[in-house]
Motif scaffolding. Sequence first.
Motif, PDB file in Angstrom:
ATOM      1  N   ARG A  30       0.956  -1.210   0.231  1.00  0.00           N
ATOM      2  CA  ARG A  30      -0.044  -0.135   0.028  1.00  0.00           C
ATOM      3  C   ARG A  30       0.691   1.245  -0.013  1.00  0.00           C
ATOM      4  N   GLY A  83      -5.484   5.060   3.958  1.00  0.00           N
ATOM      5  CA  GLY A  83      -6.373   5.435   2.829  1.00  0.00           C
ATOM      6  C   GLY A  83      -6.184   7.036   2.331  1.00  0.00           C
ATOM      7  N   GLU A 115      -4.550  10.338   0.840  1.00  0.00           N
ATOM      8  CA  GLU A 115      -3.470  10.687   0.061  1.00  0.00           C
ATOM      9  C   GLU A 115      -3.287  11.940  -0.209  1.00  0.00           C
ATOM     10  N   HIS A 125      -9.562   2.691  11.348  1.00  0.00           N
ATOM     11  CA  HIS A 125     -10.241   2.455  10.155  1.00  0.00           C
ATOM     12  C   HIS A 125     -10.273   0.629  10.347  1.00  0.00           C
ATOM     13  N   ARG A 150     -10.441  -6.769   5.365  1.00  0.00           N
ATOM     14  CA  ARG A 150     -11.475  -6.020   5.203  1.00  0.00           C
ATOM     15  C   ARG A 150     -11.210  -4.469   4.987  1.00  0.00           C
ATOM     16  N   LEU A 151      -9.957  -4.206   4.997  1.00  0.00           N
ATOM     17  CA  LEU A 151      -9.840  -2.595   4.879  1.00  0.00           C
ATOM     18  C   LEU A 151     -10.397  -1.998   3.842  1.00  0.00           C
ATOM     19  N   ASN A 152     -10.083  -2.599   2.450  1.00  0.00           N
ATOM     20  CA  ASN A 152     -10.720  -1.826   1.481  1.00  0.00           C
ATOM     21  C   ASN A 152     -11.956  -1.586   1.469  1.00  0.00           C
ATOM     22  N   ASP A 153     -12.792  -2.475   1.688  1.00  0.00           N
ATOM     23  CA  ASP A 153     -14.382  -2.323   1.931  1.00  0.00           C
ATOM     24  C   ASP A 153     -14.732  -1.027   3.063  1.00  0.00           C
ATOM     25  N   LEU A 170     -12.752   1.435   3.727  1.00  0.00           N
ATOM     26  CA  LEU A 170     -12.215   2.689   3.189  1.00  0.00           C
ATOM     27  C   LEU A 170     -13.382   3.267   2.046  1.00  0.00           C
ATOM     28  N   GLU A 171     -14.028   2.276   1.391  1.00  0.00           N
ATOM     29  CA  GLU A 171     -14.902   2.541   0.412  1.00  0.00           C
ATOM     30  C   GLU A 171     -16.306   3.199   1.225  1.00  0.00           C
ATOM     31  N   ARG A 182     -15.622   6.441   2.573  1.00  0.00           N
ATOM     32  CA  ARG A 182     -15.552   7.450   1.277  1.00  0.00           C
ATOM     33  C   ARG A 182     -16.974   8.024   1.115  1.00  0.00           C
ATOM     34  N   PRO A 210     -11.143   8.965   2.202  1.00  0.00           N
ATOM     35  CA  PRO A 210     -12.081   8.053   3.207  1.00  0.00           C
ATOM     36  C   PRO A 210     -11.541   8.429   4.628  1.00  0.00           C
TER      37      PRO A 210
END
Length: 397
Positions: A4, A117, A119, A139, A263-266, A268-269, A272, A295
């Motif tokens: 990442r 997450g 930037e 998160h 499960r982090l990406n879920d 973060l979405e 967001r 996010p």
Amino acid sequence: MRARLGRECVYVPSCRLGLYVALRHWCPPGGRVLMSPVTDDVIFFVVLAAGLRPVQAPLNAFDASIDVDAVPEETWGSLAAVLTSNLYGNPDPAPRLRDRCDALGIPLFEDAAHAIGSEVGGRPVGAWGEASVFSLSKHVGAQAGGFLSVADPEEGDALRRACDALLDPCRTASELAYAVRPYAEAAVRGLGLRRAAWAALGLLGLAERDGIRMPLRPEELARAAGAAPDLAAHDPWVRVDMHTYCLRSGPVRLRRIRHRLGRLNDVLEASREGTGLLLSTRWARPRAGDGGTQPLFRVPLFVADRDAAIAALARRGIVVGYLYDPPLDDYAGQDFTDLSPAPGAARWFARHALPVDPLRAREAVEALERSGARPAGPPADPARPGTAADGLEPSRD
């Protein structure tokens, strides 16, 4: 996390321990560290434990990021390091801070506890400094663990050894308590007993904060400062809210952390999406030119009467945490920190920011609308005659 960030990462049991190790590795005792006055007091005490002098920075009033242009030139010339906060996931101006630190030949550290997450400048938060620290209690929701990320992979082994030297051995009782904690918390929430549980802790003397900030205990802190750098001497302050910050992680913790991190990406979405909704409300002040919706871990809404807004959210079962009021220079005073040269923006933010969980955005918006919560007036312009000296908006009574 390596994939990442594109950097070497060292697992640590807590963000605060990772930061202590980084500060000790790069900064000479007695060095001065520019930091935000609107951040967790634990971070302030970690800086003191490392034998360093906190220097409070002037801030942007709407996201609590360091206002680079408002830092006096004489302050820049006196620093040994800069520490960002990236509060609630809103990035500090890392590209500009990186340029400043390079020109001065000093390290940049990023506290990215709230900012997995996020930037800035086309890179992830945490990819700009010599070192950055992440929390897996935010998160990820693992209630344990973190990462110390470093720009130079050759530093990794030395930092691992430094962390290992500070770790307490894994304890079976602590692992069992960690295993049952989610079920106990779920039971408290399901039965509507959260307030009663906090009251019971207070009666038993187990609550470590009477208000937002922990008790400073200046005489004891002064004695601890005399021993710095020394993490053990500052343990009564550094351990608050996480007594296991130096505990070696056992298999139960690591198993849950791996599961949650997967499960982090879920998360973060979903964060967001909720952030976008909250930033569209009348209580928000969106950050201009940030390259899209971040996010955020919490979205700061700005309300005139925060206590009333907190009560309105509590009636819907939404607990507001991560408040940092008053700013650290007002909290600690000049005996323990250099005061901000322009404290008004930090005071306004600390008084009016209502950090809302984006995963509960719709419920929060409905509760605030029904309560009639009013947006906070803008912070005063210190250059305009007749405005409040502390940077708060003029009275409209």
